[in-house]
Design a protein around this motif. Structure first.
Motif: not given
Length: 85
Positions: A24-42
């Motif tokens: 769960i910890k690694k999954y959530n870290h990967a998801m948060s990185k994905l959302y941050v990258a998504n926000g920066i691109v937006w």
């Protein structure tokens, strides 16, 4: 930030049941990185709209569509595949 510190796995799709996650910890870290990258691109895709020049609207619109497709693909092909039990 919420996803990074969450104790339970965060779902990607709002209306689907969450699958079992191996770590769960690694999954959530990967998801948060994905959302941050998504926000920066937006944000970067929205910057040309501030200029007021109409020729950049197509770039922002097409870029937003492509970015969303990549966002879903990264989740489905990399993150979900890696952490699904």
């Amino acid at each position: 930030v919420y996803i990074w510190f969450s104790k339970k796995a965060i779902g990607f799709w709002g209306n689907k049941k969450m699958f079992e996650v191996t770590d769960i910890k690694k999954y959530n870290h990967a998801m948060s990185k994905l959302y941050v990258a998504n926000g920066i691109v937006w944000i970067l895709l929205g910057l040309p709209l501030i200029s007021g020049d109409s020729k950049w609207i197509l770039l922002s619109a097409a870029g937003s569509v492509m970015e969303t497709i990549v966002f879903i693909a990264v989740y489905s092909l990399a993150i979900r595949k890696k952490y699904k039990k």
